[in-house]
Design an enzyme around this catalytic site. Structure first.
Site, mmCIF file in Angstrom:
data_model
loop_
_atom_site.group_PDB
_atom_site.id
_atom_site.type_symbol
_atom_site.label_atom_id
_atom_site.label_comp_id
_atom_site.label_asym_id
_atom_site.label_seq_id
_atom_site.Cartn_x
_atom_site.Cartn_y
_atom_site.Cartn_z
ATOM 1 N N HIS A 228 38.046 14.260 68.052
ATOM 2 C CA HIS A 228 37.510 13.524 66.913
ATOM 3 C C HIS A 228 36.185 14.436 66.709
ATOM 4 C CE1 HIS A 228 36.456 11.433 63.408
ATOM 5 N NE2 HIS A 228 35.361 11.182 63.839
ATOM 6 N N TYR A 232 33.779 17.014 63.324
ATOM 7 C CA TYR A 232 32.231 17.095 62.569
ATOM 8 C C TYR A 232 31.718 18.335 63.283
ATOM 9 C CZ TYR A 232 33.242 12.132 61.758
ATOM 10 O OH TYR A 232 33.868 11.200 61.080
ATOM 11 N N HIS A 379 45.743 14.145 54.893
ATOM 12 C CA HIS A 379 44.378 13.891 54.989
ATOM 13 C C HIS A 379 43.682 15.126 55.731
ATOM 14 C CE1 HIS A 379 40.928 11.970 56.960
ATOM 15 N NE2 HIS A 379 41.147 12.441 58.139
ATOM 16 N N PHE A 380 44.168 15.691 56.605
ATOM 17 C CA PHE A 380 43.281 16.709 57.243
ATOM 18 C C PHE A 380 43.289 18.192 56.307
ATOM 19 C CE2 PHE A 380 46.938 17.155 60.261
ATOM 20 C CZ PHE A 380 47.256 18.520 60.121
ATOM 21 N N HIS A 381 44.366 18.142 55.416
ATOM 22 C CA HIS A 381 44.250 19.198 54.551
ATOM 23 C C HIS A 381 43.047 18.915 53.426
ATOM 24 C CE1 HIS A 381 47.830 20.883 56.489
ATOM 25 N NE2 HIS A 381 47.263 22.112 56.160
ATOM 26 N N ARG A 442 55.517 13.698 60.275
ATOM 27 C CA ARG A 442 54.565 14.903 60.443
ATOM 28 C C ARG A 442 55.481 15.948 61.407
ATOM 29 N NH1 ARG A 442 48.932 14.160 63.535
ATOM 30 N NH2 ARG A 442 48.891 16.037 63.278
ATOM 31 N N ARG A 443 55.292 17.135 61.445
ATOM 32 C CA ARG A 443 55.467 17.994 62.850
ATOM 33 C C ARG A 443 56.937 17.996 62.955
ATOM 34 N NH1 ARG A 443 50.541 16.608 67.045
ATOM 35 N NH2 ARG A 443 49.211 18.343 66.245
HETATM 36 FE FE1 HAS Z 1 39.912 12.532 60.203
HETATM 37 C C1 HAS Z 1 43.104 12.229 61.755
HETATM 38 C C2 HAS Z 1 39.618 9.210 60.470
HETATM 39 C C3 HAS Z 1 36.984 12.778 58.606
HETATM 40 C C4 HAS Z 1 40.082 15.791 60.340
HETATM 41 N N1 HAS Z 1 41.115 13.877 60.907
HETATM 42 C C5 HAS Z 1 42.591 13.522 61.610
HETATM 43 C C6 HAS Z 1 43.078 14.752 61.995
HETATM 44 C C7 HAS Z 1 42.383 15.744 61.678
HETATM 45 C C8 HAS Z 1 41.084 15.126 60.961
HETATM 46 C C9 HAS Z 1 42.490 17.423 61.796
HETATM 47 O O1 HAS Z 1 40.563 6.784 62.233
HETATM 48 C C10 HAS Z 1 44.542 14.905 62.587
HETATM 49 C C11 HAS Z 1 44.603 15.200 64.048
HETATM 50 C C12 HAS Z 1 45.787 15.252 64.594
HETATM 51 O O2 HAS Z 1 46.672 16.414 64.539
HETATM 52 O O3 HAS Z 1 46.520 14.262 64.980
HETATM 53 N N2 HAS Z 1 38.757 11.120 59.448
HETATM 54 C C13 HAS Z 1 38.518 9.841 59.712
HETATM 55 C C14 HAS Z 1 37.357 9.092 59.131
HETATM 56 C C15 HAS Z 1 36.557 10.214 58.547
HETATM 57 C C16 HAS Z 1 37.423 11.411 58.997
HETATM 58 C C17 HAS Z 1 37.102 7.535 59.312
HETATM 59 N N3 HAS Z 1 38.999 13.879 59.619
HETATM 60 C C18 HAS Z 1 37.624 13.764 59.062
HETATM 61 C C19 HAS Z 1 36.930 15.258 58.821
HETATM 62 C C20 HAS Z 1 37.911 16.171 59.470
HETATM 63 C C21 HAS Z 1 39.067 15.029 59.727
HETATM 64 C C22 HAS Z 1 35.561 15.412 58.320
HETATM 65 C C23 HAS Z 1 37.883 17.575 59.459
HETATM 66 C C24 HAS Z 1 36.843 18.058 58.985
HETATM 67 N N4 HAS Z 1 41.042 10.829 60.765
HETATM 68 C C25 HAS Z 1 40.768 9.519 61.167
HETATM 69 C C26 HAS Z 1 41.553 8.892 61.923
HETATM 70 C C27 HAS Z 1 42.729 9.832 62.276
HETATM 71 C C28 HAS Z 1 42.223 11.157 61.690
HETATM 72 C C29 HAS Z 1 41.561 7.674 62.255
HETATM 73 C C30 HAS Z 1 43.875 9.638 62.990
HETATM 74 C C31 HAS Z 1 45.030 9.344 62.374
HETATM 75 C C32 HAS Z 1 46.265 9.171 63.217
HETATM 76 O O4 HAS Z 1 46.896 8.148 63.176
HETATM 77 O O5 HAS Z 1 46.617 10.020 63.763
HETATM 78 C C33 HAS Z 1 35.285 9.944 58.123
HETATM 79 O O6 HAS Z 1 34.357 10.919 58.622
HETATM 80 C C34 HAS Z 1 35.282 10.456 56.355
HETATM 81 C C35 HAS Z 1 34.001 9.992 55.805
HETATM 82 C C36 HAS Z 1 33.986 10.707 54.343
HETATM 83 C C37 HAS Z 1 33.484 10.081 53.344
HETATM 84 C C38 HAS Z 1 33.254 10.707 52.040
HETATM 85 C C39 HAS Z 1 32.056 10.882 51.800
HETATM 86 C C40 HAS Z 1 31.939 11.936 50.713
HETATM 87 C C41 HAS Z 1 31.347 12.919 50.426
HETATM 88 C C42 HAS Z 1 31.308 13.925 49.102
HETATM 89 C C43 HAS Z 1 30.025 14.501 48.430
HETATM 90 C C44 HAS Z 1 30.346 14.931 46.932
HETATM 91 C C45 HAS Z 1 29.784 16.352 46.738
HETATM 92 C C46 HAS Z 1 30.195 16.767 45.464
HETATM 93 C C47 HAS Z 1 29.282 17.127 47.620
HETATM 94 C C48 HAS Z 1 33.073 8.748 53.289
HETATM 95 C C49 HAS Z 1 30.359 13.502 51.221
HETATM 96 C C50 HAS Z 1 29.017 17.062 44.693
HETATM 97 C C51 HAS Z 1 29.449 17.779 43.038
HETATM 98 C C52 HAS Z 1 29.219 17.234 42.011
HETATM 99 C C53 HAS Z 1 29.810 17.940 40.846
HETATM 100 C C54 HAS Z 1 28.238 15.939 41.826
HETATM 101 CU CU CU Z 2 39.100 11.250 64.248
#
Ligand code: HAS
Ligand code: CU
Length: 576
Positions: A228, A232, A379-381, A442-443
């Site tokens: 996890h 980050y 999700h991860f893409h 998946r996979r």
């Molecule tokens: Fe995830 C599975 C939960 C974030 C990557 N995640 C994965 C896997 C990967 C991955 C690779 O709880 C698969 C692993 C595998 O092979 O089995 N993930 C989360 C949660 C977050 C989260 C709660 N994940 C990420 C990030 C990753 C990533 C970041 C890679 C970089 N994830 C999970 C969970 C699994 C999981 C379970 C397991 C699932 C399972 O069953 O296998 C949080 O950190 C997300 C928080 C994000 C937000 C969004 C904030 C929005 C922002 C946008 C700002 C806007 C801008 C635009 C900049 C609350 C910051 C401005 C422009 C204008 C024009 C105004």
């Molecule tokens: Cu995670």
């Protein structure tokens, strides 16, 4: 006006090398991604299904680990030296960690590619999560170990340089980008220790035949302890770029420096004690421990939500500086023709969607619906595959001239490239999420259901496949446009006059507005370690107790205590 290469020529050379290594990984990884979407959707099968897992492993390792980590090592070196206005202490040390990371990658690549070649008796089709019971050739684990040590030395280089700066500037606040590099490095040390133990103590000796068996649940848990936080490790450099560069290219200032510091402190505290949210469906870890991981994960949403607020406020400030007005009318005043801005903004936009699929994943009960389905791949893409990868590509159009002195060959091609990525990913990840909800796994190389009575809950299988294959092909096209643009730019001549000054956004509310305690990294590290101990000591103790350090020991199932009797639920037997 100075560019980075004029100010730091020696560091620019190392950053160039980290970027080029990242781009090679991106090229091969993207090609293998194309093979996969063609294969899975049965459009064109270039490889045998038995080889699918080798292709998938290479795709995952090269993109999720090699491309990201080499690129971020360059970005962090840029951010640190630029904000300290000081070179690294000894650039030979910088080359040493780069060399170790390259050496490790090359070693791991031998069995990964070897698995695809007939007659070579080594393979590493263990996917990018490489935990037992899948086993790779020892070279894979050896390479991984060297790569991780390389990243540790990179962290040491950044800390060493910071300490040298601190001696010269005893009373100054830590500049924001350096603060971000240091907090990230600290949680990287804390979390990668888990995977280092898994690899060096268990998996490597096991693959060498020195250990007869390992405890699969223990190596899985140690993997996710790191698995996890590693997401980050990819995201923090992305956030750094959204905080310090995106407002600048939007024409404005960072909304709040202290708020950004709070965000990075929260990531240091909470990134690691959450890994068990990848193991909600693992038998052998009691529900209570999973519940704690879920609670921590929900808290961990806060720094990302704060980031969404701060970054959007900063971009809005930029738009208003450029004459934008109205509630939403300001959006039109943003520099949408600039691939650096548009790429990063689209990446941020997609990350907002990714945040929602992350929240779904994180809920213990809904996770049962999506775990191990195509939803997770969607999700991860969106996260690593867009928020991170698209930001890295977009920022290359800004950083490459800084570190080479050569302007980008075509900014219009750059713009087309970032938009193509966005469109391709919208199609592909949408189909993946919908497929996952319908139960598509998946996979797997063979997700065809001709002989089953299977109708996806959302759309037909043919529609979902079309989304995946058209989206995936657009992504491949985008990667080719990106690499082509970089390549042609490199063949051009130097022209320092056309390159903007190497600088990042000032803050509307600066560091002086935040309490000094924010910069007390020792304090935050101690609390981070405590949280890890509180979250992990009992589940790991229980795993070793039941399964044995080298497993398989007693019952692999969680124990529940009922009316004073411990019952092993999996087997239904009364054990005490
Ligand atoms: Fe995830 C599975 C939960 C974030 C990557 N995640 C994965 C896997 C990967 C991955 C690779 O709880 C698969 C692993 C595998 O092979 O089995 N993930 C989360 C949660 C977050 C989260 C709660 N994940 C990420 C990030 C990753 C990533 C970041 C890679 C970089 N994830 C999970 C969970 C699994 C999981 C379970 C397991 C699932 C399972 O069953 O296998 C949080 O950190 C997300 C928080 C994000 C937000 C969004 C904030 C929005 C922002 C946008 C700002 C806007 C801008 C635009 C900049 C609350 C910051 C401005 C422009 C204008 C024009 C105004
Ligand atoms: Cu995670």
């Amino acid at each position: 006006m100075t560019t980075y290469i004029e100010r730091f020529p020696a560091e620019a050379r190392v950053i160039r090398s980290t970027f080029f290594t990242a781009f090679i990984a991106l090229g091969i990884g993207a090609l293998f991604g194309l093979l996969q979407v063609l294969h899975r959707t049965d459009v064109h099968r270039l490889v045998d299904s038995a080889d699918y897992y080798h292709i998938l492993t290479i795709h995952g390792v090269l993109l999720a680990l090699t491309f990201t980590i080499f690129f971020l090592a360059g970005v962090f070196t840029w951010g640190l030296t630029t904000s300290l206005d000081r070179g690294v202490v000894d650039v030979r040390f910088t080359w040493a960690w780069y060399g170790l990371m390259v050496g490790g990658t090359a070693l791991a690549a031998i069995p990964m590619f070897g698995g695809l070649i007939d007659g070579i008796d080594m393979s590493a089709g263990v996917l990018f999560t490489f935990y037992a019971p899948l086993q790779a050739h020892p070279l894979f684990y050896l390479g991984l170990a060297l790569f991780i040590i390389g990243t540790w030395l990179a962290g040491a280089d950044w800390i060493w340089t910071y300490l040298a700066w601190r001696r010269e500037n005893p009373d100054e606040r830590i500049p924001l980008p350096t603060f971000m590099v240091l907090t990230t490095t600290l949680f990287w040390y804390l979390s990668s220790l888990g995977v280092a133990i898994a690899v060096v103590v268990f998996l490597l000796p096991w693959s060498l035949g020195l250990l007869e068996q390992v405890n699969p649940l223990l190596t899985r848990t140690l993997f996710w302890y790191f698995g996890h936080p590693v997401v980050y490790f990819w995201l923090m450099p992305t956030y750094m770029l959204w905080y310090v560069l995106l407002p600048k290219v939007a024409g404005g200032k960072l909304f709040s420096d202290p708020l950004a510091r709070v965000v990075f402190v929260l990531f240091l505290l909470l990134s690691t004690p959450t890994g068990i949210h990848h193991q909600y469906l693992d038998p052998g870890i009691a529900e209570g421990f999973k519940f704690i991981a879920m609670t921590n994960t929900m808290f961990l949403l806060l720094p990302s939500l704060l980031t969404a607020f701060t970054v959007v406020a900063s971009v809005e400030h930029g738009a208003r500086q450029r004459g934008g007005t109205g509630y939403l009318g300001w959006l039109g005043a943003l520099p949408w023709r600039d691939p650096v801005f548009t790429g990063m903004a689209l990446a941020g936009l997609m990350f907002a969607a990714a945040g929602f699929s992350g929240m779904v994943n994180a809920g213990m009960n809904i996770n049962y619906l999506v775990h191990n389905t195509f939803w997770i791949v969607g999700h991860f893409h969106l996260t690593v595959g867009t928020a991170v990868a698209l930001t890295f590509m977009a920022v290359t159009y800004w950083l490459l001239p800084q570190i080479t002195g050569k302007p980008i060959w075509s900014r219009s091609v750059g713009l087309a490239q970032v938009v193509t990525w966005f469109v391709g990913m919208t199609l592909m990840s949408n189909a993946m999420h919908r497929g996952g909800l319908s139960g598509v796994p998946r996979r797997t190389a063979e997700p065809q259901y001709e002989n089953f009575d299977f109708t996806p809950a959302f759309g037909t299988m043919a529609e979902l496949d079309a989304g995946v294959v058209i989206g995936g092909s657009l992504l491949f096209l985008s990667a080719v446009l990106f690499l082509g643009n970089v390549f042609v730019s490199l063949t051009g001549g130097k022209d320092l006059t056309s390159i903007p000054e190497n600088a990042y956004a000032e803050a509307l509310s600066g560091a002086e507005d935040g309490p000094l305690i924010l910069d007390n990294l020792k304090l935050w590290l101690v609390i981070a370690v405590l949280l890890v101990v509180l979250t992990y000591a009992l589940p790991i103790g229980a795993i070793i107790d039941r399964g044995g350090l080298l497993g398989p020991g007693g019952s692999p199932y969680p124990l529940v205590v009922e009316s004073g009797r411990a019952i092993s639920i999996g087997l239904g037997e009364v054990v005490a």
